[in-house]
Design an enzyme around this catalytic site. Structure first.
Site, PDB file in Angstrom:
ATOM      1  N   LYS A  46     -15.431   7.394   1.892  1.00 28.75           N
ATOM      2  CA  LYS A  46     -16.896   7.439   2.038  1.00 28.75           C
ATOM      3  C   LYS A  46     -17.563   6.866   0.792  1.00 28.75           C
ATOM      4  O   LYS A  46     -18.542   6.131   0.870  1.00 28.75           O
ATOM      5  CB  LYS A  46     -17.358   8.879   2.313  1.00 28.75           C
ATOM      6  CG  LYS A  46     -16.926   9.356   3.696  1.00 28.75           C
ATOM      7  CD  LYS A  46     -17.164  10.833   3.950  1.00 28.75           C
ATOM      8  CE  LYS A  46     -16.531  11.214   5.303  1.00 28.75           C
ATOM      9  NZ  LYS A  46     -16.725  12.618   5.670  1.00 28.75           N
ATOM     10  N   GLN A  90     -18.054  18.274   3.193  1.00 29.75           N
ATOM     11  CA  GLN A  90     -16.770  17.895   3.785  1.00 29.75           C
ATOM     12  C   GLN A  90     -16.062  19.137   4.330  1.00 29.75           C
ATOM     13  O   GLN A  90     -15.968  20.158   3.652  1.00 29.75           O
ATOM     14  CB  GLN A  90     -15.925  17.180   2.725  1.00 29.75           C
ATOM     15  CG  GLN A  90     -14.650  16.554   3.252  1.00 29.75           C
ATOM     16  CD  GLN A  90     -14.878  15.396   4.224  1.00 29.75           C
ATOM     17  OE1 GLN A  90     -15.895  14.710   4.179  1.00 29.75           O
ATOM     18  NE2 GLN A  90     -13.942  15.187   5.129  1.00 29.75           N
ATOM     19  N   ASP A 113     -24.025  13.690   9.049  1.00 26.59           N
ATOM     20  CA  ASP A 113     -22.829  13.929   9.857  1.00 26.59           C
ATOM     21  C   ASP A 113     -23.223  14.256  11.295  1.00 26.59           C
ATOM     22  O   ASP A 113     -22.380  14.252  12.189  1.00 26.59           O
ATOM     23  CB  ASP A 113     -22.037  15.133   9.306  1.00 26.59           C
ATOM     24  CG  ASP A 113     -20.821  14.720   8.493  1.00 26.59           C
ATOM     25  OD1 ASP A 113     -20.292  13.627   8.744  1.00 26.59           O
ATOM     26  OD2 ASP A 113     -20.423  15.507   7.609  1.00 26.59           O
TER      27      ASP A 113
HETATM   28  N1  GUN Z   1     -13.702  16.565   7.971  1.00 29.40           N
HETATM   29  C1  GUN Z   1     -13.048  15.689   8.767  1.00 29.40           C
HETATM   30  N2  GUN Z   1     -13.896  14.767   9.247  1.00 29.40           N
HETATM   31  C2  GUN Z   1     -15.115  15.059   8.748  1.00 29.40           C
HETATM   32  C3  GUN Z   1     -16.401  14.461   8.876  1.00 29.40           C
HETATM   33  O1  GUN Z   1     -16.629  13.459   9.571  1.00 29.40           O
HETATM   34  N3  GUN Z   1     -17.409  15.075   8.179  1.00 29.40           N
HETATM   35  C4  GUN Z   1     -17.209  16.186   7.428  1.00 29.40           C
HETATM   36  N4  GUN Z   1     -18.245  16.712   6.810  1.00 29.40           N
HETATM   37  N5  GUN Z   1     -16.030  16.768   7.305  1.00 29.40           N
HETATM   38  C5  GUN Z   1     -14.990  16.206   7.957  1.00 29.40           C
END
Ligand code: GUN
Length: 279
Positions: A46, A90, A113
């Site tokens: 990211k 996350q 998200d």
């Molecule tokens: N954990 C696994 N995939 C994701 C995601 O797309 N966003 C977040 N916040 N946590 C994750």
């Protein structure tokens, strides 16, 4: 068989927002708790994507002993900080943290998200109301669109009914007029459903859950799973090698849905910033 190349499309999409990003100067804040290797890898991706797009990236790291109160306090601070446009926490989080409260605490306008009830509710209504849809389902829809894979009238079978992937992708494709079946751990005869699929989306987290005998010729396979096999190699939820012989299109793991989730996060961050600037 053709590959649905999420990596290439992700790079293209990230490239396509650079100019907009330089006009808007967006900032994404990421909260990372603990040292889960998968989470650390996702967050690294990211960060790289933000750098490529020209989005300022802020990371806040906490040990896995953090309390719910401290985490909520940080979220409140970032919600109130006008220089922060997007905010994600996350997942997964340690057991002492109640995830629904964390998701609820994120301001809907910064929820890039798309995990919160407000954005999920808008996503539920119709494609016209999608504002910040959940990142992985948005990435899947973009991938199908890019390869001109029509969903209207198609039999779509989704395996997995999580709040973050299975349920919202089912709804987004239903809203695009597919006939959607959502299967899950209590589904009685999984292969009876998967065999009917024109488009099969699998988001369970179980290596080789779907084998070649469970799909029909010409199926489009979207594999959301990210697992490690015995040799320590990344693999999805489907038997890629054997299913490739029958499928018309298939996503690789890695290089399929994973990078598309990151691209969708970038698109949502731009969108959120535009909304906040009202431009
Ligand atoms: N954990 C696994 N995939 C994701 C995601 O797309 N966003 C977040 N916040 N946590 C994750």
């Amino acid at each position: 068989m053709a590959i649905l190349d999420g990596k290439a499309l992700s790079e293209q999409l990230i490239d396509s927002v650079k100019e907009r990003a330089s006009e808007l100067s967006p900032t994404l804040a990421v909260i990372l708790v603990g040292e889960n290797p998968a989470s650390m890898a996702y967050v690294r991706n990211k960060k790289k994507a933000c750098e490529k797009a020209g989005i300022e990236y802020l990371e806040f790291k906490y040990p896995d002993t953090i309390t719910q109160e401290s985490l909520l306090e940080k979220i409140k601070e970032l919600n109130e900080d006008d220089s922060v446009n997007g905010l994600i926490v996350q997942l997964p989080l340690p057991d002492q943290i109640y995830v629904p409260d964390i998701i609820r605490a994120i301001a809907p306008v910064k929820d890039v998200d798309g995990f919160g009830a407000y954005n999920l509710g808008k996503t539920f209504l119709s494609p016209d109301f999608e504002d910040l849809p959940p990142a992985t389902p948005l990435g899947i829809v973009k991938l199908l669109d890019h390869y001109d894979i029509q969903v209207q009238g198609k039999e779509v079978v989704v395996v997995g009914h999580s709040n973050h992937v299975g349920k919202p992708v089912s709804v987004m494709l239903l809203n695009r007029n597919a006939t959607v079946t959502t299967c899950h751990i209590y589904t009685k005869d999984l292969s009876a459903h998967t065999k009917r699929a024109d488009i099969l989306i699998v988001a369970v987290g179980k290596e080789k859950l779907i084998t070649a005998d469970m799909v029909k010729d010409g199926v489009v396979v979207v594999d959301v799973g990210i697992n490690r096999n015995k040799e320590g190699k990344l693999c999805g939820d489907t038997d890629f090698e054997e299913i490739s012989k029958k499928a018309s299109y298939i996503t690789p793991v890695p290089g399929g849905v994973g990078p598309m989730t990151v691209a969708a996060l970038i698109l949502n961050t731009i969108r959120a910033t535009e909304r906040q600037h009202k431009v």
